[in-house]
Design an enzyme around this catalytic site. Sequence first.
Site, short mmCIF file in Angstrom:
data_model
loop_
_atom_site.label_atom_id
_atom_site.label_comp_id
_atom_site.label_asym_id
_atom_site.label_seq_id
_atom_site.Cartn_x
_atom_site.Cartn_y
_atom_site.Cartn_z
N ASN A 185 2.03 -4.95 -3.27
CA ASN A 185 0.61 -5.26 -3.04
C ASN A 185 -0.14 -3.97 -2.74
O ASN A 185 0.37 -3.09 -2.05
CB ASN A 185 0.52 -6.22 -1.84
CG ASN A 185 -0.86 -6.80 -1.64
OD1 ASN A 185 -1.43 -7.36 -2.55
ND2 ASN A 185 -1.39 -6.66 -0.43
N HIS A 195 -10.60 -6.09 -2.32
CA HIS A 195 -11.63 -5.85 -1.32
C HIS A 195 -12.80 -5.15 -2.03
O HIS A 195 -12.82 -3.92 -2.17
CB HIS A 195 -11.09 -5.00 -0.17
CG HIS A 195 -10.00 -5.67 0.60
ND1 HIS A 195 -10.22 -6.84 1.31
CD2 HIS A 195 -8.69 -5.36 0.76
CE1 HIS A 195 -9.08 -7.20 1.89
NE2 HIS A 195 -8.14 -6.32 1.58
N GLU A 215 -6.24 -10.63 -1.56
CA GLU A 215 -7.04 -10.41 -0.34
C GLU A 215 -8.52 -10.30 -0.67
O GLU A 215 -9.21 -9.39 -0.22
CB GLU A 215 -6.57 -9.14 0.39
CG GLU A 215 -5.09 -9.15 0.74
CD GLU A 215 -4.65 -7.89 1.48
OE1 GLU A 215 -5.51 -7.17 2.05
OE2 GLU A 215 -3.43 -7.61 1.51
N GLU A 246 0.81 -1.22 0.00
CA GLU A 246 0.00 0.00 0.00
C GLU A 246 0.85 1.27 0.00
O GLU A 246 0.77 2.11 0.89
CB GLU A 246 -0.98 -0.02 1.18
CG GLU A 246 -1.93 -1.20 1.12
CD GLU A 246 -2.85 -1.31 2.33
OE1 GLU A 246 -2.78 -0.45 3.23
OE2 GLU A 246 -3.65 -2.27 2.36
N ASP A 271 -12.35 -10.28 -0.85
CA ASP A 271 -13.64 -10.44 -0.18
C ASP A 271 -14.64 -9.51 -0.86
O ASP A 271 -14.25 -8.58 -1.55
CB ASP A 271 -13.56 -10.18 1.34
CG ASP A 271 -12.83 -8.90 1.71
OD1 ASP A 271 -12.94 -7.90 0.98
OD2 ASP A 271 -12.14 -8.89 2.74
#
Length: 537
Positions: free
Chosen positions: A185, A221, A250, A144, A252
């Site tokens: 990432n 996300h 990651e 990030e 979801d």
Amino acid sequence: MLAAFLLPATAAEASGPLRTHAEARGKFIGAALATSPLANETSYRNIAATEFNQITAENAMKWDATEPSQNQFNFSGADAIVNFATQNNQQVHGHTLVWHSQTPGWVQGLGATAMRSAMQNHISQVVGRYASNAAVVSWDVVNEVFDDNGNMRTSFWYNTLGQSYIADAFRAARAADSNARLCINDYNVEGINAKSTAMYNLVSSLRQQGVPVDCVGFQGHLAIQYGFPSDLQQNLQRFAALGVQVRITELDVRMQMPRDATKDATQATYYRNVVNACLAVSACAGVTIWGFTDKYSWVPDTFSGQGAALIYNESYQQKPSYTAVHDALAGGSTTDTTPPTTPGTPASSGVTSNSAALTWTASTDSGGSGLAGYNVYREQGTTDTQLGQSTTNSITLTGLSPSTQYQVYVRARDGAGNLSGNSALATFTTTSGPGGGGCTAVGTVQNQWNNGYVVQPVTVTNTGTAAITGWTVTFTLPAGQTLAGSWNAALTVSGQTVTARNAGHNGNLAPNGGTTFGFQVSRPSGNTQTVSGYTCA
């Protein structure tokens, strides 16, 4: 020590676990694991061992867990994750070495020389501990580094060390493990936008400098209320063209609570779309879900009123999203030929000179692929223009013309691409807009490669004497080229002509005011032409 849950070597079956089908496709399907339920809940351990062939430590490998005080290392949680993976023939992705969050205060307060030394020592100790362990195959080296606008995040790392900390971190990781795959990432880079383009440019620059960036992680996300990044596959492919591995790290898909069948179906479509995008890109190693049960999801604590983001519910029961992931990995299903039911008649509200809000009664889908969303069209004769798409039963149309009557209808679509019948027509007339407006548009090619390029920004300027409440920019794609994605405008294509209309947030321009949008184009290898000649109205 954790008990082992070893898998029998059986042939893949249609009802096999996720990992069986992923392995058959040459991919991994992973989950982020938490150490407490892994140690204490049999159902959690069984699913983690049976369904996934890759795992990521949700928190146990972060700096605050591994080095809470300087040179005082604690690997108990990280070791538990690695031991579990070793027992169950799973690969481990280390997460994460250098991040602005979950890093102890003692690091943040250091001066530049001491901070760089502490970073290099931390990477050396953590990566070096598992360098000889065959289960640990990759690391998120930096995490990030961009803000949401694609600028470098002004973290304590950046403020103290400048951008050079990124290259230094990768070089330290390579020195600690010559074989591990080293990744960068970030979140909100799934689609082609300003942030993902900044990531693209950084990775390209680092690799040109010989910095060992081996892969790029797209967190994933997502939320059903915000729409699916339809250019995910194209985005993965453009990064792959840099020579890096790509992966979803990651995943979801959250929703506004409470759950219902329609939301579950949309969520399942999102999961299926992500898996299919990865399957379609040979350089995509696999997909990691950020957890697997709603019982231990981070979402409700972070996004008020939202949740149910994972593929198992709180009671470890499989949800429709599990079936979507399973079926995509198993080869998908082509048996759904049943379209959704026809949506209700749209009702208009909040009509302005260039926008209107629509709502309608939701459709249902019984074909098995799930309701994916809705298309909104303008009724204007033999060729009806699509004005927009939505994953919910409402939309705000923008970029409309002042003092114009619109007749619109809605069609539902499912995960297999089936379209419902047309809803009944809704009619509304936009209000008159202020006069004296005019505009210009100028595009800049930001970067290009052998089979594509990005135009960013296209600068739209109000050259009139009065404010304007909407704009439309048209341009022509050179022959053989196709639009691959866009941001900050709604683009439609007819033949080689592209029409860009303002988004909801950037249509109002004062005299001499301006805004920007961007887009990506795919082109045949060897074709060096780019878009030129923009017309604004």
